[in-house]
Design an enzyme around this catalytic site. Structure first.
Site, short mmCIF file in Angstrom:
data_model
loop_
_atom_site.label_atom_id
_atom_site.label_comp_id
_atom_site.label_asym_id
_atom_site.label_seq_id
_atom_site.Cartn_x
_atom_site.Cartn_y
_atom_site.Cartn_z
N THR A 167 20.11 -36.54 -12.42
CA THR A 167 21.43 -36.71 -13.04
C THR A 167 21.61 -38.17 -13.44
O THR A 167 21.31 -39.08 -12.67
CB THR A 167 22.53 -36.28 -12.04
OG1 THR A 167 22.28 -34.91 -11.69
CG2 THR A 167 23.92 -36.41 -12.65
N SER A 172 15.65 -54.15 -18.67
CA SER A 172 16.45 -53.96 -17.47
C SER A 172 17.83 -54.57 -17.68
O SER A 172 17.95 -55.75 -18.03
CB SER A 172 15.75 -54.67 -16.29
OG SER A 172 16.54 -54.59 -15.14
N ALA A 173 18.89 -53.76 -17.43
CA ALA A 173 20.25 -54.18 -17.79
C ALA A 173 20.72 -55.43 -17.07
O ALA A 173 21.43 -56.26 -17.64
CB ALA A 173 21.23 -53.03 -17.52
N HIS A 174 20.32 -55.60 -15.81
CA HIS A 174 20.91 -56.72 -15.05
C HIS A 174 20.37 -58.08 -15.49
O HIS A 174 20.84 -59.12 -15.03
CB HIS A 174 20.75 -56.52 -13.54
CG HIS A 174 19.39 -56.74 -12.98
ND1 HIS A 174 19.07 -57.88 -12.26
CD2 HIS A 174 18.27 -56.00 -13.00
CE1 HIS A 174 17.82 -57.81 -11.85
NE2 HIS A 174 17.31 -56.68 -12.29
N CYS A 207 11.36 -62.57 -6.58
CA CYS A 207 10.64 -61.57 -5.80
C CYS A 207 9.56 -62.22 -4.94
O CYS A 207 9.27 -61.77 -3.84
CB CYS A 207 9.98 -60.54 -6.71
SG CYS A 207 11.03 -60.07 -8.06
N GLN A 223 12.53 -59.91 -19.45
CA GLN A 223 13.16 -61.24 -19.56
C GLN A 223 13.57 -61.57 -20.99
O GLN A 223 14.39 -62.46 -21.20
CB GLN A 223 12.21 -62.32 -19.04
CG GLN A 223 11.97 -62.27 -17.54
CD GLN A 223 13.21 -62.68 -16.73
OE1 GLN A 223 14.10 -63.38 -17.20
NE2 GLN A 223 13.26 -62.21 -15.48
N GLY A 279 13.83 -52.17 -14.68
CA GLY A 279 12.57 -52.66 -15.23
C GLY A 279 11.36 -52.17 -14.46
O GLY A 279 10.33 -51.82 -15.07
N THR A 280 11.47 -52.11 -13.15
CA THR A 280 10.31 -51.70 -12.34
C THR A 280 9.93 -50.26 -12.67
O THR A 280 8.74 -49.95 -12.87
CB THR A 280 10.64 -51.86 -10.84
OG1 THR A 280 10.95 -53.23 -10.60
CG2 THR A 280 9.47 -51.43 -9.97
N ASN A 306 8.54 -64.36 -16.56
CA ASN A 306 9.75 -64.55 -15.77
C ASN A 306 9.76 -65.85 -14.98
O ASN A 306 10.82 -66.32 -14.59
CB ASN A 306 9.95 -63.37 -14.81
CG ASN A 306 8.70 -63.00 -14.06
OD1 ASN A 306 7.66 -62.73 -14.67
ND2 ASN A 306 8.76 -63.02 -12.75
#
Ligand code: PLP
Length: 383
Positions: A238, A200-202, A326, A180, A72-73, A152
């Site tokens: 890559t 963001s995947a996580h 954060c 989010q 995300g960042t 968030n």
């Protein structure tokens, strides 16, 4: 002894079985560089394109508008810096909100150092921006409006469709940080008039360090990472094949289960909010009661020190956070809580509980019991 209760899903989520299973072959057998011409490489390339198609489908957008990033960042940095660089001839002004994640706010601060002007829109006491204020902030030099889909910390859902209509009316690029919201709520990129979207995947049961940026028209941004010709020449390096494959599987699983998960989460969230607000004195619920992320409950307990509360919850086996993960540990009151009008004392007693559909009513009742006990103990100790 109660089993541990994880209530910090806004910070990160566990990898779902679909993502873990999909990733496994790309961590071992299929290690080929996707840029190669031989079969091993083609396997990796094919898996990347399948993940791209799966993600594009969740947003009803063409496959080639999805660009993989390291989270995300990076997606937020790319959207803002890329749009700014690509439009310097038009002007030097951006519009965002005062409650964005630091991935947006600190990128804006960086652009300000380069001479850009940024308007940070205020929010009301529930965390909503006013679309009329967005329109009033537009200047002839405005090149981008960036408004998060869901906050968030307090879970507030912003009026994306209304902002999108305004951006469209003035021909200004519109980006949303949907880190989010994506995978938790349906997002119609066209209906919201979105030019760009960060995810963001996580945050939706995929692997950490993997994300994507949706970019409707490639000319909206310049590349941020320079090097090889990967990602249509837009994002060099890559590819993180296993991460991308895992994100694709997680996105697909999230889309399939979204409705039932959200229904369960809302029921648990409403029980949590209802009990905490009615059974404890002097509680502030942050954000709107209904128009919030299905899994978010955010409170302030004046007279309580958030760090002590979190440590004592941890001792009871409950993982939670104060403001955002954060910001915690910085000792500064959260910029989001300050923006919605919390006093310093209120903000210092913040608790964010972000549950998942895996939680049970028993988890909620267990958490309520300990929050009540600890808040009372800490308040007694402080008088
Ligand atoms: N934007 C929002 C709204 C977030 O909540 C987060 C992470 O908490 C980010 C951006 C950053 O995402 P990542 O952790 O993938 O860099």
């Amino acid at each position: 002894m109660h089993t541990p209760v994880y209530m910090d899903n806004a910070a990160t989520t566990p990898i779902c079985p679909e993502a873990a299973d999909a990733m496994r072959p790309y961590l071992k057998a299929y290690f080929g560089n996707p840029s190669g011409v031989y079969d091993l490489s083609v396997q990796s390339r094919r898996a990347i394109e399948q993940a791209r198609a799966a993600i594009a489908q969740t947003l009803s957008v063409p496959d080639e508008t999805i660009y993989f990033t390291a989270g995300g960042t990076e997606s937020d940095n790319w959207a803002l810096i890329g749009a700014a660089q690509s439009h310097v001839k038009k002007g030097w002004h951006l519009i965002t909100t005062s409650i964005e994640h630091h991935a947006v706010l600190n990128t804006c601060a960086y652009l300000e150092k380069l001479g850009w002007e940024v308007t940070y829109l205020p929010v009301d006491e529930k965390g909503f921006i006013d679309p009329a204020a967005v329109e009033a902030a537009i200047r002839p030099q405005t090149v981008l409006i960036s408004v998060m889909a869901a906050n968030n910390e307090i879970g507030t859902l912003e009026p994306l469709e209304a902002v999108g209509r305004i951006a469209g009316k003035y021909g200004i690029l519109f980006h949303t940080d949907a880190v989010q919201a994506y995978g938790h709520l349906p997002i119609d990129a066209d209906l919201c008039g979105l030019d760009m979207l960060s995810a963001s995947a996580h945050k939706f049961n995929g692997p950490k360090g993997t994300g994507f940026l949706y970019v409707r028209e490639r000319s909206a941004v310049t590349p941020l990472i320079h090097g090889g010709g990967q990602e249509y020449g837009m994002r060099a390096g890559t590819e993180n094949v296993a991460g991308i494959v895992g994100m694709g599987a997680a996105a697909q699983a999230a889309a399939q289960t979204m409705e039932t998960r959200a229904r369960t989460e809302r029921r648990l969230r409403d029980r949590l909010i209802g009990r905490i607000c009615s059974e404890l004195p002097y509680v502030r619920l942050n954000g709107d009661r209904k128009h919030r992320l299905p899994n978010n409950a955010s409170f302030c307990f004046p007279g309580v020190d958030s760090v002590s509360l979190l440590v004592m919850l941890d001792m009871a086996g409950i993982s939670a956070s104060g403001g955002s993960a954060c910001a915690s540990g910085s000792g500064m009151p959260s910029h989001v809580l300050t923006a919605v009008g919390c006093t310093k004392q209120e903000a210092q007693g913040a608790l964010r509980l972000t549950l998942s559909a895996e939680n049970t009513e028993d988890d909620i009742d267990y958490t309520v019991m300990h929050v009540k006990r600890i808040v009372n103990e800490l308040r007694c100790a402080s008088v």
